[in-house]
Write a protein that holds these residues in place. Sequence first.
Motif, PDB file in Angstrom:
ATOM      1  N   SER A  75      -1.411   6.772  -9.438  1.00  0.00           N
ATOM      2  CA  SER A  75       0.103   6.100  -8.788  1.00  0.00           C
ATOM      3  C   SER A  75       1.117   5.732  -9.957  1.00  0.00           C
ATOM      4  N   SER A 128       0.787  -1.237   0.019  1.00  0.00           N
ATOM      5  CA  SER A 128       0.016   0.034   0.061  1.00  0.00           C
ATOM      6  C   SER A 128       0.861   1.166  -0.036  1.00  0.00           C
ATOM      7  N   GLN A 129       0.663   2.053  -0.919  1.00  0.00           N
ATOM      8  CA  GLN A 129       1.320   3.420  -1.145  1.00  0.00           C
ATOM      9  C   GLN A 129       1.182   4.245   0.102  1.00  0.00           C
ATOM     10  N   SER A 130      -0.308   4.383   0.313  1.00  0.00           N
ATOM     11  CA  SER A 130      -0.764   5.169   1.658  1.00  0.00           C
ATOM     12  C   SER A 130      -0.390   4.542   2.678  1.00  0.00           C
ATOM     13  N   THR A 170      -5.340   2.359   3.191  1.00  0.00           N
ATOM     14  CA  THR A 170      -6.302   1.541   2.438  1.00  0.00           C
ATOM     15  C   THR A 170      -7.152   0.722   3.346  1.00  0.00           C
ATOM     16  N   LYS A 187      -4.173   2.813 -15.662  1.00  0.00           N
ATOM     17  CA  LYS A 187      -3.598   4.040 -15.756  1.00  0.00           C
ATOM     18  C   LYS A 187      -4.554   5.005 -16.537  1.00  0.00           C
ATOM     19  N   GLU A 205      -7.989   5.620 -15.660  1.00  0.00           N
ATOM     20  CA  GLU A 205      -8.231   6.389 -14.429  1.00  0.00           C
ATOM     21  C   GLU A 205      -8.097   7.898 -14.713  1.00  0.00           C
TER      22      GLU A 205
HETATM   23  O1  M6R Z   1      -2.558   3.666  -1.121  1.00  0.00           O
HETATM   24  P1  M6R Z   1      -2.676   2.319  -1.696  1.00  0.00           P
HETATM   25  O2  M6R Z   1      -1.260   1.855  -2.504  1.00  0.00           O
HETATM   26  O3  M6R Z   1      -3.042   1.220  -0.863  1.00  0.00           O
HETATM   27  O4  M6R Z   1      -3.810   2.657  -2.837  1.00  0.00           O
HETATM   28  C1  M6R Z   1      -4.354   1.470  -3.619  1.00  0.00           C
HETATM   29  C2  M6R Z   1      -5.137   2.088  -4.745  1.00  0.00           C
HETATM   30  O5  M6R Z   1      -6.327   3.016  -4.179  1.00  0.00           O
HETATM   31  C3  M6R Z   1      -4.098   2.807  -5.737  1.00  0.00           C
HETATM   32  O6  M6R Z   1      -3.281   2.334  -6.183  1.00  0.00           O
HETATM   33  C4  M6R Z   1      -5.159   3.359  -6.745  1.00  0.00           C
HETATM   34  O7  M6R Z   1      -5.427   2.231  -7.534  1.00  0.00           O
HETATM   35  C5  M6R Z   1      -4.359   4.480  -7.809  1.00  0.00           C
HETATM   36  N1  M6R Z   1      -5.156   5.414  -7.723  1.00  0.00           N
HETATM   37  C6  M6R Z   1      -4.197   3.849  -8.994  1.00  0.00           C
HETATM   38  O8  M6R Z   1      -3.420   4.810  -9.780  1.00  0.00           O
END
Ligand code: M6R
Length: 367
Positions: free
Chosen positions: A158, A105-107, A110, A243, A246
């Motif tokens: 992302s 997870s980037q953030s 989630t 991508k 989106e």
């Molecule tokens: O923060 P996260 O990586 O958990 O987020 C997961 C998805 O919501 C995120 O990767 C989403 O699919 C992006 N907006 C794609 O570009």
Amino acid sequence: EKAGYDHFMLKEIYEQPKAYRDTMMGRIAEDGRSIQLSELGMTQEQVKEIRRIHIVACGTAYHAGLVGKSVIEQLARIPVETDVASEYRYRNPIITPDTLVIVVSQSGETADTLAALREARRCGARVLAITNVVGSSVAREADAVLTTWAGPEIAVASTKAYSSQLIAFYLVGLYLAQELGTRDEAAIAEVASALLALPEQVESLLAQADALKAIAEKLARHNSLFFIGRGLDFAVAQEGSLKLKEISYIHSEAYPAGELKHGTLALIEEGTPAIALVTQEELAEKTLSNIKEMKARGAHVLAVTNESNLQEVAKSVDEQFAIPNTLPILTPALSVVPLQLVAYYASLALGHDVDKPRNLAKSVTVE
Ligand code: M6R
């Protein structure tokens, strides 16, 4: 704050070489012959006890996990399943104490990914978090954290977070291989040196962004297209398709190249655009024959291929874009870049809000 770029997304695409370097730093030994991942907090004995790996994530992070599955299975020969968190948490998955669950997870916030992490821990599995935010909920609740050092990602779409997650998976795959002895030191050193070459290779790709702008502007006139590929190329195709959807709102579907003839080929008509990824030497001939099937029905095909395949591929397609040569396992870290740029330029051509696409939030904290 956009450092001279028109949008955060473009800035973040251009930050990828730095994100790669920072994510590798200190994790590949100085002599390039071993991987140091003390962050995993596992002894060699504990690594040997892992029987299966589950990778769980949402959206783009899930797509990184699809590459992760293939990378870990190839390098470390441990069976890996990748699932979207909102499915995984409700399907009563078989999680045992010898399962390693990797949440991505980037953030780190989630909701579904966090819930999957909790479920995995409740079942006694060890949880490794790959996240870009130090101190995030996912980072705090996991047993171990591998931080991607991509830096803050502002654009909703992302880019550098995804590609840094790929780097994290290469490091994990190599580390497991090293600890299990499935790859010898020379083999580890070969992949490590190819990894270290990636940042410069991304720089050389970015220098050709203009060529993609023209291609994207043509694509933006269509309302549907296909992405195809086999193996790792299919994993990247799925990310390229997301991508584009989106931020350009153009419908697209990613297909395993060999599946088209089982139904989807019926949709191809004169002028249907398709982006074909052809970076896996061993599969190139098979994908080329699928491209020919599409072209025979009128498809207009752009191929993303590696330099060494370029001449051969160019004979069968309408347009081509080459990525520098690297090991087959590493191509996703390069081939995703042109797809990010195509999505960016298509969105721009259509006049959309690139950084803040409609209906979407950067961090999805609802289930
Ligand atoms: O923060 P996260 O990586 O958990 O987020 C997961 C998805 O919501 C995120 O990767 C989403 O699919 C992006 N907006 C794609 O570009």
